[in-house]
Scaffold this motif. Structure first.
Motif, PDB file in Angstrom:
ATOM      1  N   ASN A  49       0.149  -9.158  -0.638  1.00  0.00           N
ATOM      2  CA  ASN A  49       0.415 -10.034   0.300  1.00  0.00           C
ATOM      3  C   ASN A  49       1.542 -10.102   0.918  1.00  0.00           C
ATOM      4  O   ASN A  49       1.650 -10.625   2.285  1.00  0.00           O
ATOM      5  CB  ASN A  49      -0.053 -11.508  -0.570  1.00  0.00           C
ATOM      6  CG  ASN A  49      -1.237 -11.885  -1.041  1.00  0.00           C
ATOM      7  OD1 ASN A  49      -2.035 -11.885  -0.184  1.00  0.00           O
ATOM      8  ND2 ASN A  49      -1.595 -12.113  -2.030  1.00  0.00           N
ATOM      9  N   LEU A  50       2.781  -9.814   0.337  1.00  0.00           N
ATOM     10  CA  LEU A  50       3.906  -9.598   0.874  1.00  0.00           C
ATOM     11  C   LEU A  50       4.045  -8.881   2.294  1.00  0.00           C
ATOM     12  O   LEU A  50       4.761  -8.630   3.003  1.00  0.00           O
ATOM     13  CB  LEU A  50       5.157  -9.214  -0.028  1.00  0.00           C
ATOM     14  CG  LEU A  50       5.509 -10.409  -0.986  1.00  0.00           C
ATOM     15  CD1 LEU A  50       6.222  -9.921  -2.141  1.00  0.00           C
ATOM     16  CD2 LEU A  50       5.915 -11.486  -0.271  1.00  0.00           C
ATOM     17  N   ASN A  51       3.072  -7.765   2.079  1.00  0.00           N
ATOM     18  CA  ASN A  51       2.911  -6.574   3.183  1.00  0.00           C
ATOM     19  C   ASN A  51       1.949  -6.948   4.125  1.00  0.00           C
ATOM     20  O   ASN A  51       1.068  -6.378   4.937  1.00  0.00           O
ATOM     21  CB  ASN A  51       2.601  -5.424   2.578  1.00  0.00           C
ATOM     22  CG  ASN A  51       4.089  -4.780   2.063  1.00  0.00           C
ATOM     23  OD1 ASN A  51       4.536  -4.084   2.879  1.00  0.00           O
ATOM     24  ND2 ASN A  51       4.190  -4.765   0.632  1.00  0.00           N
ATOM     25  N   HIS A  52       1.287  -8.446   3.921  1.00  0.00           N
ATOM     26  CA  HIS A  52       0.363  -9.012   4.910  1.00  0.00           C
ATOM     27  C   HIS A  52      -0.996  -7.954   4.930  1.00  0.00           C
ATOM     28  O   HIS A  52      -1.741  -7.689   5.730  1.00  0.00           O
ATOM     29  CB  HIS A  52       0.779  -8.941   6.593  1.00  0.00           C
ATOM     30  CG  HIS A  52       1.930  -9.596   6.494  1.00  0.00           C
ATOM     31  ND1 HIS A  52       2.210 -10.827   6.242  1.00  0.00           N
ATOM     32  CD2 HIS A  52       3.161  -9.316   6.622  1.00  0.00           C
ATOM     33  CE1 HIS A  52       3.406 -11.378   6.551  1.00  0.00           C
ATOM     34  NE2 HIS A  52       4.035 -10.103   6.637  1.00  0.00           N
TER      35      HIS A  52
ATOM     36  N   HIS B 295       0.282  -6.892 -14.663  1.00  0.00           N
ATOM     37  CA  HIS B 295       0.801  -6.256 -13.675  1.00  0.00           C
ATOM     38  C   HIS B 295      -0.246  -5.969 -12.340  1.00  0.00           C
ATOM     39  O   HIS B 295       0.290  -5.914 -11.269  1.00  0.00           O
ATOM     40  CB  HIS B 295       0.797  -4.868 -14.042  1.00  0.00           C
ATOM     41  CG  HIS B 295       2.083  -4.700 -15.192  1.00  0.00           C
ATOM     42  ND1 HIS B 295       3.204  -4.826 -14.512  1.00  0.00           N
ATOM     43  CD2 HIS B 295       2.105  -4.570 -16.381  1.00  0.00           C
ATOM     44  CE1 HIS B 295       4.141  -4.730 -15.580  1.00  0.00           C
ATOM     45  NE2 HIS B 295       3.478  -4.641 -16.940  1.00  0.00           N
ATOM     46  N   ARG B 296      -1.380  -6.055 -12.444  1.00  0.00           N
ATOM     47  CA  ARG B 296      -2.391  -6.336 -11.400  1.00  0.00           C
ATOM     48  C   ARG B 296      -1.975  -7.467 -10.454  1.00  0.00           C
ATOM     49  O   ARG B 296      -1.979  -7.403  -9.169  1.00  0.00           O
ATOM     50  CB  ARG B 296      -3.778  -6.467 -11.585  1.00  0.00           C
ATOM     51  CG  ARG B 296      -4.934  -6.400 -10.528  1.00  0.00           C
ATOM     52  CD  ARG B 296      -6.393  -6.218 -11.048  1.00  0.00           C
ATOM     53  NE  ARG B 296      -6.504  -7.238 -11.857  1.00  0.00           N
ATOM     54  CZ  ARG B 296      -7.165  -7.213 -12.785  1.00  0.00           C
ATOM     55  NH1 ARG B 296      -7.688  -5.968 -13.263  1.00  0.00           N
ATOM     56  NH2 ARG B 296      -7.378  -8.182 -13.575  1.00  0.00           N
ATOM     57  N   GLY B 297      -1.772  -8.502 -11.284  1.00  0.00           N
ATOM     58  CA  GLY B 297      -1.322  -9.837 -10.451  1.00  0.00           C
ATOM     59  C   GLY B 297       0.115  -9.652  -9.604  1.00  0.00           C
ATOM     60  O   GLY B 297       0.097 -10.210  -8.658  1.00  0.00           O
ATOM     61  N   GLN B 298       0.952  -8.967 -10.207  1.00  0.00           N
ATOM     62  CA  GLN B 298       2.123  -8.593  -9.485  1.00  0.00           C
ATOM     63  C   GLN B 298       1.870  -7.561  -8.302  1.00  0.00           C
ATOM     64  O   GLN B 298       2.418  -7.817  -7.250  1.00  0.00           O
ATOM     65  CB  GLN B 298       3.100  -7.833 -10.452  1.00  0.00           C
ATOM     66  CG  GLN B 298       3.693  -8.729 -11.462  1.00  0.00           C
ATOM     67  CD  GLN B 298       4.649  -7.687 -12.493  1.00  0.00           C
ATOM     68  OE1 GLN B 298       4.446  -6.971 -12.865  1.00  0.00           O
ATOM     69  NE2 GLN B 298       5.767  -8.550 -12.753  1.00  0.00           N
ATOM     70  N   LEU B 299       1.095  -6.615  -8.481  1.00  0.00           N
ATOM     71  CA  LEU B 299       0.528  -5.906  -7.175  1.00  0.00           C
ATOM     72  C   LEU B 299      -0.166  -6.711  -6.273  1.00  0.00           C
ATOM     73  O   LEU B 299       0.119  -6.187  -5.149  1.00  0.00           O
ATOM     74  CB  LEU B 299      -0.475  -4.645  -7.577  1.00  0.00           C
ATOM     75  CG  LEU B 299       0.218  -3.910  -8.603  1.00  0.00           C
ATOM     76  CD1 LEU B 299      -0.863  -2.643  -9.247  1.00  0.00           C
ATOM     77  CD2 LEU B 299       1.384  -2.891  -7.790  1.00  0.00           C
TER      78      LEU B 299
END
Length: 155
Positions: free
Chosen positions: A143-146, A134-138
């Motif tokens: 990254n998607l939020n720059h 789940h940390r990987g997902q976070l």
């Protein structure tokens, strides 16, 4: 190396990695601004805060069920970010304390698990794998939020 010696190293090795995992996840949680805690990249994903809560609840469930950690009431705070990070930190500490008090030979004990009988050592591995997953997902959410994620640490 004898099996007894190997077991004697399992708990200290786990605890070192667990503390680093805690620090890394808390840095990830700190990096996301509170305004983005409800961010989710797709409709089928959990929000950032839901991911963190899921990690916390899994630690509490596995700790209480397999390592006799005491059930704790979550801390409530008016600031969702502070509350989430505090509760995550407490869940990590709860698991650490329980594992410190676990005799190494107890890790061979087989326990009932929804995926079939597992050893307590396998439950330790699950604890760490679940956090890592789940940390990987976070990190993707950051990254998607720059937002630059914290530096990786894997030890």
């Amino acid at each position: 190396m004898s099996q007894a010696h190997s077991q004697d190293q399992t708990i200290p090795t786990f605890l070192e990695k667990w503390q680093n995992s805690k620090a890394y996840l808390l840095e990830v949680a700190e990096a996301m601004p509170l305004e983005q805690y409800d961010y989710k990249p797709t409709s089928r994903e959990m929000t950032f805060v839901a991911q963190l809560l899921h990690i916390q609840q899994n630690m509490e469930w596995l700790g209480e069920t397999y390592f006799n950690t005491p059930k704790r009431e979550p801390i409530t705070d008016t600031d969702l970010k502070v509350q989430t990070i505090t509760n995550l930190s407490n869940a990590f500490d709860m698991v650490s304390e329980a594992i410190k008090n676990t005799p190494p030979e107890d890790l061979n004990t087989k326990v009932a698990f929804f995926a079939g009988e597992k050893s307590k050592l396998q439950i330790l591995n699950l604890l760490q794998d679940h956090v890592t997953h789940h940390r990987g997902q976070l990190i993707v959410y950051l990254n998607l939020n720059h937002i630059e994620p914290p530096s990786y640490r894997g030890w």
